[in-house]
Write an enzyme that holds these catalytic residues in place. Structure first.
Site, mmCIF file in Angstrom:
data_model
loop_
_atom_site.group_PDB
_atom_site.id
_atom_site.type_symbol
_atom_site.label_atom_id
_atom_site.label_comp_id
_atom_site.label_asym_id
_atom_site.label_seq_id
_atom_site.Cartn_x
_atom_site.Cartn_y
_atom_site.Cartn_z
ATOM 1 C CE LYS A 92 -4.206 -1.867 1.849
ATOM 2 N NZ LYS A 92 -3.769 -3.262 1.638
ATOM 3 C CG ASP B 49 -2.900 -3.901 -2.093
ATOM 4 O OD1 ASP B 49 -2.839 -4.767 -2.985
ATOM 5 O OD2 ASP B 49 -2.854 -4.174 -0.878
ATOM 6 C CG MET B 50 -6.657 1.999 -6.359
ATOM 7 S SD MET B 50 -5.348 3.170 -6.780
ATOM 8 C CE MET B 50 -5.106 2.837 -8.529
ATOM 9 C CD GLN C 215 -10.021 1.302 -5.872
ATOM 10 O OE1 GLN C 215 -10.089 2.448 -6.313
ATOM 11 N NE2 GLN C 215 -9.698 1.047 -4.626
ATOM 12 N NE ARG D 186 -4.807 -7.715 -6.470
ATOM 13 C CZ ARG D 186 -4.082 -7.270 -5.437
ATOM 14 N NH1 ARG D 186 -4.439 -6.186 -4.769
ATOM 15 N NH2 ARG D 186 -2.994 -7.915 -5.057
ATOM 16 C CE LYS E 62 -18.601 -7.194 -7.381
ATOM 17 N NZ LYS E 62 -19.673 -7.792 -6.551
ATOM 18 N N GLY E 63 -13.445 -2.821 -5.675
ATOM 19 C CA GLY E 63 -13.055 -1.652 -4.876
ATOM 20 C C GLY E 63 -13.730 -1.722 -3.528
ATOM 21 C CB THR F 116 -14.403 -10.823 -8.552
ATOM 22 O OG1 THR F 116 -15.751 -10.761 -8.077
ATOM 23 C CG2 THR F 116 -14.334 -11.748 -9.751
ATOM 24 N NE ARG G 88 -7.657 0.778 7.297
ATOM 25 C CZ ARG G 88 -6.538 0.508 7.933
ATOM 26 N NH1 ARG G 88 -6.281 1.084 9.075
ATOM 27 N NH2 ARG G 88 -5.662 -0.318 7.417
ATOM 28 N NE ARG G 89 -10.049 -5.937 3.401
ATOM 29 C CZ ARG G 89 -9.476 -5.616 2.247
ATOM 30 N NH1 ARG G 89 -8.412 -4.847 2.230
ATOM 31 N NH2 ARG G 89 -9.977 -6.054 1.116
HETATM 32 P P1 FDA Z 1 -18.965 -9.292 -3.525
HETATM 33 O O1 FDA Z 1 -18.565 -8.356 -2.436
HETATM 34 O O2 FDA Z 1 -20.261 -9.099 -4.196
HETATM 35 O O3 FDA Z 1 -18.785 -10.753 -3.051
HETATM 36 C C1 FDA Z 1 -19.219 -11.883 -3.815
HETATM 37 C C2 FDA Z 1 -19.420 -13.054 -2.874
HETATM 38 O O4 FDA Z 1 -18.163 -13.410 -2.283
HETATM 39 C C3 FDA Z 1 -20.330 -12.747 -1.700
HETATM 40 O O5 FDA Z 1 -21.654 -13.000 -2.019
HETATM 41 C C4 FDA Z 1 -19.796 -13.651 -0.628
HETATM 42 O O6 FDA Z 1 -20.336 -14.934 -0.807
HETATM 43 C C5 FDA Z 1 -18.323 -13.744 -0.906
HETATM 44 N N1 FDA Z 1 -17.505 -12.829 -0.102
HETATM 45 C C6 FDA Z 1 -16.932 -11.677 -0.503
HETATM 46 N N2 FDA Z 1 -16.176 -11.133 0.481
HETATM 47 C C7 FDA Z 1 -16.282 -11.950 1.544
HETATM 48 C C8 FDA Z 1 -15.729 -11.970 2.876
HETATM 49 N N3 FDA Z 1 -14.884 -11.035 3.307
HETATM 50 N N4 FDA Z 1 -16.060 -13.003 3.679
HETATM 51 C C9 FDA Z 1 -16.863 -13.992 3.257
HETATM 52 N N5 FDA Z 1 -17.418 -14.038 2.032
HETATM 53 C C10 FDA Z 1 -17.131 -13.049 1.181
HETATM 54 N N6 FDA Z 1 -10.056 -3.591 -3.054
HETATM 55 C C11 FDA Z 1 -9.468 -2.371 -3.205
HETATM 56 O O7 FDA Z 1 -10.132 -1.350 -3.107
HETATM 57 N N7 FDA Z 1 -8.126 -2.284 -3.470
HETATM 58 C C12 FDA Z 1 -7.349 -3.385 -3.612
HETATM 59 O O8 FDA Z 1 -6.146 -3.253 -3.879
HETATM 60 C C13 FDA Z 1 -7.956 -4.659 -3.461
HETATM 61 N N8 FDA Z 1 -7.246 -5.808 -3.569
HETATM 62 C C14 FDA Z 1 -7.885 -7.014 -3.603
HETATM 63 C C15 FDA Z 1 -7.160 -8.191 -3.856
HETATM 64 C C16 FDA Z 1 -7.815 -9.386 -4.000
HETATM 65 C C17 FDA Z 1 -7.038 -10.623 -4.325
HETATM 66 C C18 FDA Z 1 -9.246 -9.447 -3.853
HETATM 67 C C19 FDA Z 1 -9.981 -10.731 -4.052
HETATM 68 C C20 FDA Z 1 -9.937 -8.318 -3.535
HETATM 69 C C21 FDA Z 1 -9.284 -7.107 -3.386
HETATM 70 N N9 FDA Z 1 -9.972 -5.945 -3.056
HETATM 71 C C22 FDA Z 1 -9.336 -4.729 -3.176
HETATM 72 C C23 FDA Z 1 -11.344 -6.022 -2.499
HETATM 73 C C24 FDA Z 1 -12.382 -5.919 -3.579
HETATM 74 O O9 FDA Z 1 -12.387 -4.616 -4.088
HETATM 75 C C25 FDA Z 1 -13.783 -6.259 -3.040
HETATM 76 O O10 FDA Z 1 -14.097 -5.393 -1.989
HETATM 77 C C26 FDA Z 1 -13.926 -7.683 -2.543
HETATM 78 O O11 FDA Z 1 -13.237 -8.582 -3.355
HETATM 79 C C27 FDA Z 1 -15.405 -8.096 -2.551
HETATM 80 O O12 FDA Z 1 -15.922 -7.971 -3.857
HETATM 81 P P2 FDA Z 1 -16.329 -9.216 -4.785
HETATM 82 O O13 FDA Z 1 -15.980 -8.875 -6.197
HETATM 83 O O14 FDA Z 1 -15.713 -10.452 -4.264
HETATM 84 O O15 FDA Z 1 -17.898 -9.238 -4.762
#
Ligand code: FDA
Length: 299
Positions: free
Chosen positions: A91, A125-126, A155, A172, A175-176, A214, A276-277
């Site tokens: 970060k 990371d963003m 994002q 990478r 969604k953000g 995702t 925070r998260r």
């Molecule tokens: P969504 O939030 O809709 O989740 C889809 C499904 O996944 C949910 O229905 C649930 O079943 C499951 N799920 C998701 N999160 C869960 C949790 N914590 N516990 C249990 N189940 C869960 N963001 C950012 O702003 N900057 C960054 O640099 C990164 N880096 C990053 C790296 C990697 C490897 C990942 C996978 C994600 C990130 N993110 C991130 C976070 C990302 O932006 C996002 O907030 C999360 O991945 C959740 O979004 P989804 O696309 O998974 O969809």
């Protein structure tokens, strides 16, 4: 559900630390580098790659930024020593972006050089939207300076993202996590998904290497369809997931021949990170609660 999610996020600071720790434990390797190494070794044994994140708190001076950089140098050395298949995710605010751009660049560059010497890679990371311009600028500057082992994050939540996607070699896409004002960010989940799909398409058109980050089944299916339509070799992209989230789906992707990288955070700042998260995205608090109920029900 949304109301419950928000309520959970709001009361979190009042929740006893041990409980937060229990809630967050599936998503964090543990307090030490040793813990991260053990988790990555297990993941590598399951044919999953990893990216290691050193959990840090907000820094207030140059020394703290340099200390975080040193912690990442220790990770890179350990990854090489243990022959792990893992890179690092950093970060920029932890490396000093909020204090001094030049200090941050110096810390990042030292990590990229160290990683390059070890045949490794650094992902930036963003963070929240106040850092997007500087993050993309640093990425572009260092790529232009010849560092090919550097990647960035886009994002889909941000309205600007499709416009940012052009000319980025290694991205990478997620969604953000940060909740941003509606002027600059989509709020409707379907709009965020559409932005994700369109940005993925643009990146693949551009022949960028994409980390498809995702757990959203709709987006995973769309990515698989785009990969099939383009007949992309598995070395041209990877899926990415967070430690402890949808690991069974991750297994399926691996068994189907896709590369999968797991985000592995570790460090003593687990508490601040977790709270925070969870607060940043109240929806996640809901998943955590539902997941905990499920775990308890299974016992
Ligand atoms: P969504 O939030 O809709 O989740 C889809 C499904 O996944 C949910 O229905 C649930 O079943 C499951 N799920 C998701 N999160 C869960 C949790 N914590 N516990 C249990 N189940 C869960 N963001 C950012 O702003 N900057 C960054 O640099 C990164 N880096 C990053 C790296 C990697 C490897 C990942 C996978 C994600 C990130 N993110 C991130 C976070 C990302 O932006 C996002 O907030 C999360 O991945 C959740 O979004 P989804 O696309 O998974 O969809």
């Amino acid at each position: 559900m949304a109301l419950l999610d928000r309520a959970i996020a709001r009361v979190l600071p009042a929740v006893p630390k041990p409980l937060v720790r229990a809630l967050a434990s599936p998503y964090i390797a543990g307090p030490t580098l040793e813990d991260a190494v053990a988790v990555v070794r297990r993941l590598n044994g399951e044919e999953k790659l990893a990216t290691i994140d050193v959990l840090g708190e907000e820094i207030t001076n140059d020394d703290e930024a340099r200390e975080i950089a040193r912690a990442y140098h220790r990770v890179l050395a350990r990854v090489e020593g243990e022959q792990l298949d893992a890179n690092i995710s950093v970060k920029l605010t932890g490396l000093g972006l909020g204090l001094d751009y030049a200090l941050c660049r110096e810390n990042l560059q030292s990590l990229i050089e160290d990683a390059r010497a070890r045949g490794n890679f650094v992902r930036i990371d963003m963070e929240d939207s106040s850092t997007t311009d500087d993050t993309l600028r640093l990425y572009r500057e260092l790529r232009a300076a010849g560092y090919a082992n550097l990647g960035v994050v886009l994002q889909a939540r941000l309205r600007r993202t499709l416009g940012d996607a052009h000319g980025l070699e290694n991205v990478r896409l997620c969604k953000g996590i940060y909740l941003e004002p509606p002027e600059i960010a989509y709020e409707d989940p379907d709009e965020i998904r559409e932005s994700f799909r369109a940005t993925l398409r643009a990146l693949l058109d551009d022949r960028s290497y994409v980390g498809i980050a995702t757990h959203d089944e709709e987006l995973i299916e769309d990515a698989l369809a785009q990969i099939r339509a383009r007949n992309l070799a598995p070395t041209k992209y990877e899926f990415q997931m967070l430690l402890g989230v949808r690991s069974a789906r991750g297994d399926e992707l691996v068994h189907a021949g896709h590369r999968l990288r797991i985000y592995v955070p570790f460090g003593t700042h687990w508490y601040e990170y977790s709270v925070r998260r969870l607060q940043e995205n109240p929806k996640i608090a809901g998943y955590v609660a539902a997941d905990t109920v499920r775990r308890l029900a299974r016992r």
